[in-house]
Write a protein that holds these residues in place. Structure first.
Motif, PDB file in Angstrom:
ATOM      1  N   VAL A   1       0.845  -1.197   0.000  1.00  0.00           N
ATOM      2  CA  VAL A   1       0.000   0.000   0.000  1.00  0.00           C
ATOM      3  C   VAL A   1       0.879   1.245   0.000  1.00  0.00           C
ATOM      4  O   VAL A   1       1.873   1.317   0.736  1.00  0.00           O
ATOM      5  N   GLY A   2       0.513   2.218  -0.817  1.00  0.00           N
ATOM      6  CA  GLY A   2       1.225   3.486  -0.874  1.00  0.00           C
ATOM      7  C   GLY A   2       0.302   4.645  -0.550  1.00  0.00           C
ATOM      8  O   GLY A   2      -0.852   4.674  -1.007  1.00  0.00           O
ATOM      9  N   ILE A   3       0.789   5.573   0.258  1.00  0.00           N
ATOM     10  CA  ILE A   3       0.054   6.802   0.564  1.00  0.00           C
ATOM     11  C   ILE A   3       0.866   7.957  -0.016  1.00  0.00           C
ATOM     12  O   ILE A   3       1.933   8.307   0.506  1.00  0.00           O
ATOM     13  N   GLU A   4       0.389   8.524  -1.106  1.00  0.00           N
ATOM     14  CA  GLU A   4       1.116   9.623  -1.742  1.00  0.00           C
ATOM     15  C   GLU A   4       0.755  10.946  -1.082  1.00  0.00           C
ATOM     16  O   GLU A   4      -0.430  11.261  -0.897  1.00  0.00           O
ATOM     17  N   LEU A   5       1.786  11.712  -0.735  1.00  0.00           N
ATOM     18  CA  LEU A   5       1.612  13.002  -0.074  1.00  0.00           C
ATOM     19  C   LEU A   5       2.053  14.128  -1.008  1.00  0.00           C
ATOM     20  O   LEU A   5       2.776  13.893  -1.979  1.00  0.00           O
ATOM     21  N   ASP A   6       1.646  15.331  -0.687  1.00  0.00           N
ATOM     22  CA  ASP A   6       2.123  16.486  -1.463  1.00  0.00           C
ATOM     23  C   ASP A   6       3.333  17.145  -0.803  1.00  0.00           C
ATOM     24  O   ASP A   6       3.785  18.210  -1.227  1.00  0.00           O
ATOM     25  N   VAL A   7       3.856  16.494   0.232  1.00  0.00           N
ATOM     26  CA  VAL A   7       5.045  16.969   0.947  1.00  0.00           C
ATOM     27  C   VAL A   7       5.934  15.749   1.223  1.00  0.00           C
ATOM     28  O   VAL A   7       5.482  14.608   1.100  1.00  0.00           O
ATOM     29  N   PRO A   8       7.187  15.951   1.606  1.00  0.00           N
ATOM     30  CA  PRO A   8       8.034  14.802   1.956  1.00  0.00           C
ATOM     31  C   PRO A   8       7.428  13.967   3.074  1.00  0.00           C
ATOM     32  O   PRO A   8       6.834  14.492   4.018  1.00  0.00           O
ATOM     33  N   ALA A   9       7.614  12.649   2.962  1.00  0.00           N
ATOM     34  CA  ALA A   9       6.998  11.732   3.925  1.00  0.00           C
ATOM     35  C   ALA A   9       7.846  11.508   5.171  1.00  0.00           C
ATOM     36  O   ALA A   9       7.352  10.958   6.168  1.00  0.00           O
ATOM     37  N   SER A  10       9.097  11.918   5.150  1.00  0.00           N
ATOM     38  CA  SER A  10      10.003  11.608   6.262  1.00  0.00           C
ATOM     39  C   SER A  10       9.511  12.066   7.629  1.00  0.00           C
ATOM     40  O   SER A  10       9.620  11.311   8.608  1.00  0.00           O
ATOM     41  N   PRO A  11       8.955  13.290   7.770  1.00  0.00           N
ATOM     42  CA  PRO A  11       8.460  13.686   9.103  1.00  0.00           C
ATOM     43  C   PRO A  11       7.363  12.758   9.625  1.00  0.00           C
ATOM     44  O   PRO A  11       7.311  12.471  10.829  1.00  0.00           O
ATOM     45  N   LEU A  12       6.522  12.273   8.738  1.00  0.00           N
ATOM     46  CA  LEU A  12       5.461  11.359   9.144  1.00  0.00           C
ATOM     47  C   LEU A  12       6.051  10.009   9.547  1.00  0.00           C
ATOM     48  O   LEU A  12       5.629   9.408  10.547  1.00  0.00           O
ATOM     49  N   VAL A  13       7.031   9.542   8.798  1.00  0.00           N
ATOM     50  CA  VAL A  13       7.711   8.283   9.136  1.00  0.00           C
ATOM     51  C   VAL A  13       8.360   8.389  10.512  1.00  0.00           C
ATOM     52  O   VAL A  13       8.257   7.474  11.339  1.00  0.00           O
ATOM     53  N   ASP A  14       9.022   9.518  10.787  1.00  0.00           N
ATOM     54  CA  ASP A  14       9.679   9.725  12.079  1.00  0.00           C
ATOM     55  C   ASP A  14       8.668   9.774  13.222  1.00  0.00           C
ATOM     56  O   ASP A  14       8.881   9.180  14.293  1.00  0.00           O
ATOM     57  N   ALA A  15       7.561  10.476  12.990  1.00  0.00           N
ATOM     58  CA  ALA A  15       6.534  10.594  14.040  1.00  0.00           C
ATOM     59  C   ALA A  15       5.900   9.240  14.339  1.00  0.00           C
ATOM     60  O   ALA A  15       5.627   8.921  15.501  1.00  0.00           O
TER      61      ALA A  15
ATOM     62  N   ALA B   1      -2.288   0.395  13.217  1.00  0.00           N
ATOM     63  CA  ALA B   1      -1.370   1.143  12.349  1.00  0.00           C
ATOM     64  C   ALA B   1      -2.062   2.355  11.741  1.00  0.00           C
ATOM     65  O   ALA B   1      -1.496   3.463  11.698  1.00  0.00           O
ATOM     66  N   ALA B   2      -3.296   2.173  11.288  1.00  0.00           N
ATOM     67  CA  ALA B   2      -4.046   3.285  10.693  1.00  0.00           C
ATOM     68  C   ALA B   2      -4.283   4.393  11.708  1.00  0.00           C
ATOM     69  O   ALA B   2      -4.214   5.591  11.386  1.00  0.00           O
ATOM     70  N   GLU B   3      -4.536   4.012  12.959  1.00  0.00           N
ATOM     71  CA  GLU B   3      -4.780   4.993  14.016  1.00  0.00           C
ATOM     72  C   GLU B   3      -3.511   5.798  14.317  1.00  0.00           C
ATOM     73  O   GLU B   3      -3.572   7.027  14.503  1.00  0.00           O
ATOM     74  N   ILE B   4      -2.374   5.121  14.363  1.00  0.00           N
ATOM     75  CA  ILE B   4      -1.109   5.839  14.594  1.00  0.00           C
ATOM     76  C   ILE B   4      -0.824   6.803  13.446  1.00  0.00           C
ATOM     77  O   ILE B   4      -0.416   7.956  13.665  1.00  0.00           O
ATOM     78  N   LEU B   5      -1.037   6.352  12.217  1.00  0.00           N
ATOM     79  CA  LEU B   5      -0.839   7.228  11.058  1.00  0.00           C
ATOM     80  C   LEU B   5      -1.745   8.461  11.151  1.00  0.00           C
ATOM     81  O   LEU B   5      -1.307   9.588  10.898  1.00  0.00           O
ATOM     82  N   TYR B   6      -2.998   8.235  11.511  1.00  0.00           N
ATOM     83  CA  TYR B   6      -3.960   9.336  11.621  1.00  0.00           C
ATOM     84  C   TYR B   6      -3.516  10.360  12.668  1.00  0.00           C
ATOM     85  O   TYR B   6      -3.531  11.580  12.421  1.00  0.00           O
ATOM     86  N   LYS B   7      -3.088   9.857  13.830  1.00  0.00           N
ATOM     87  CA  LYS B   7      -2.686  10.769  14.907  1.00  0.00           C
ATOM     88  C   LYS B   7      -1.376  11.497  14.602  1.00  0.00           C
ATOM     89  O   LYS B   7      -1.114  12.564  15.161  1.00  0.00           O
ATOM     90  N   ALA B   8      -0.574  10.913  13.704  1.00  0.00           N
ATOM     91  CA  ALA B   8       0.715  11.542  13.357  1.00  0.00           C
ATOM     92  C   ALA B   8       0.595  12.555  12.224  1.00  0.00           C
ATOM     93  O   ALA B   8       1.527  13.330  11.995  1.00  0.00           O
ATOM     94  N   LEU B   9      -0.525  12.575  11.529  1.00  0.00           N
ATOM     95  CA  LEU B   9      -0.670  13.453  10.360  1.00  0.00           C
ATOM     96  C   LEU B   9      -0.408  14.940  10.623  1.00  0.00           C
ATOM     97  O   LEU B   9       0.148  15.627   9.753  1.00  0.00           O
TER      98      LEU B   9
END
Length: 469
Positions: free
Chosen positions: A406-420, A453-461
């Motif tokens: 699964v890929g989630i394409e962003l309009d900004v770099p993904a690294s901050p989200l990965v770190d969070a 995992a989805a919940e962590i992603l949501y809270k890190a957005l």
């Protein structure tokens, strides 16, 4: 559970052989102690391997242990990896634990390798049983696990024959050689048989010189140029542009990933793969599917190309096949295999009894229809959950993929989200141009773990808003 290293009688607790013309000195620093070892004296380097008996999650090692190990790595290893600041110590199922005992949900699975997660009992039994009997023979001799694994791969695929390698990039190197040899074999009267290749934008086929020549990202190729000549890149999925490039007597093969992983989790269309099949047939070129990342159950099909109903002449495999041990495989039709003669390719380590027995355990599990159906169902539900939770965020452009890639394409770099996410106990990857979150969990992951995992992603957005200003 005691630390496994504490029970090992190290084979390195031996005297170094005396020699007048060989003197070796190692400076080893272990827990602040300097140990000197000279080739002509009885010494031990077991201190490099010995650790105190601790619990599996080694939480009692204390704060600062990770930092010490990361500092040691900087002094010892060639600096090719921009590692995440985590020192992993153990794992079970879809969970990983660092040296301080922190728990992580693993949505990266060793870059789509650990299909059965960590510590699968059947995989462990296959490894231990085979290691106690026969580990390595080289390909000078026959071995039973290699033949059995080849039999299973042929029986479950389009292929007639198999060549084993040690990695995905080696599998693609073999495919390059096989394609060129096939053209030479099939056109014995040609002064110059076809030697060129077509590859696509966002492609990734490996790091060795031939495979990197087929990889579109310039940063992978340019430091090492000149790489293998004769590769033309064309837009992934663009039929009209590709149509002009596939030519008889010029194109040896077309390399394509049915679903691109490293490139950003882009899926092909049936129309595009059908066109490539027809165009290759018409030009006498070979069609090569690179399923190193997307194959072996990742999509909910055993082979990603089954989703499209289009079949290649050559398919390359690697990542999940042996459940974490190094293996690659090239599956070919009889017409390709007939062009290859004794001694024209080979490998010392490839297809060893140990690795092949591990692969048999993996293949036995992931090829079951019920297992594949569960991957498909979990992947579909997970994408729907992600769309519900993340789809309304202004930075989320698209959520895509098939099965559990699964890929989630962003309009900004993904690294901050990965770190969070990592700080919150979730391990994920980037892809594409660094703006895609790549989720490739173990195929055994549960619906509950996917929801977590989805919940962590949501809270890190919200971190994306902080970094976009």
């Amino acid at each position: 559970m005691p630390n496994a290293m504490s029970s090992i009688q190290s084979p390195l607790q031996i005297s170094l052989s005396q020699s007048s013309n060989v003197r070796r000195q190692f400076n080893l620093e272990s827990q602040g102690k300097l140990v000197k070892i000279n080739g002509g004296k009885k010494s031990t380097i077991a201190t490099c391997l010995r650790t105190e008996a601790k619990e599996a999650h080694v939480s009692s090692l204390g704060l600062g242990k990770s930092e010490e190990l990361m500092e040691a790595e900087k002094k010892l290893l060639v600096g090719v990896y921009a590692r995440a600041p985590v020192v992993l110590a153990s794992g079970k199922g879809c969970k990983l634990y660092d040296v301080e005992g922190k728990e992580y949900l693993d949505m990266s699975s060793g870059i789509a390798v650990n299909a059965l997660g960590h510590g699968d009992p059947d995989w462990i039994k296959a490894v231990v049983d085979q290691a106690s009997v026969l580990t390595h023979t080289s390909n000078v001799y026959y071995s039973v696990p290699q033949i059995e694994l080849a039999k299973c791969l042929v029986a479950s695929s389009f292929a007639d024959r198999v060549f084993f390698s040690n990695s995905g990039t080696e599998a693609n190197e073999a495919a390059i050689k096989f394609a060129r040899k096939y053209q030479r074999h099939s056109n014995p009267e040609a002064k110059e048989p076809a030697t060129e290749f077509i590859a696509f934008t966002n492609s990734f086929h490996g790091r060795t010189m031939g495979a990197v020549a087929l990889t579109s990202k310039e940063q992978y190729r340019s430091p090492f140029e000149p790489v293998m000549p004769g590769v033309t890149f064309v837009e992934y999925g663009n039929i009209e542009a590709t149509k002009k490039l596939i030519q008889r007597g010029k194109t040896a093969a077309v390399f394509v990933e049915p679903i691109q992983g490293e490139g950003g989790v882009h899926s092909s269309t049936k129309e595009f793969l059908q066109f490539l099949r027809s165009a290759c047939d018409e030009a006498g070129a070979l069609l090569v599917f690179d399923e190193v990342q997307c194959g072996l159950g990742r999509t909910g099909y055993l082979w990603a190309h089954e989703h499209y109903g289009i079949f290649p002449d050559i398919m390359t495999l690697a990542k999940p096949l042996a459940g974490g041990l190094p293996i690659g495989a090239v599956l070919v039709t009889e017409k390709v295999a007939s062009a290859i003669n004794y001694g024209e390719h080979g490998s010392t380590f490839a297809g060893s009894p140990l690795v092949c027995n591990a692969a048999l355990a993996v293949l036995d599990k992931i090829s079951k229809p019920s297992f594949l159906a569960s991957v498909s169902k979990k992947g579909q539900n997970f994408k729907e959950t992600l769309k519900q939770k993340l789809g309304g965020n202004s930075h989320v452009k698209e959520i895509r993929g098939l099965g559990l890639i699964v890929g989630i394409e962003l309009d900004v770099p993904a690294s901050p989200l990965v770190d969070a996410c990592r700080e919150s106990g979730l391990l994920i990857l980037t892809a594409g141009k660094g703006n895609v979150v790549r989720l490739v969990p173990p195929l055994i992951i549960t619906e509950r773990e996917l929801d977590h995992a989805a919940e962590i992603l949501y809270k890190a957005l919200p971190i994306l808003d902080a970094n976009s200003n």
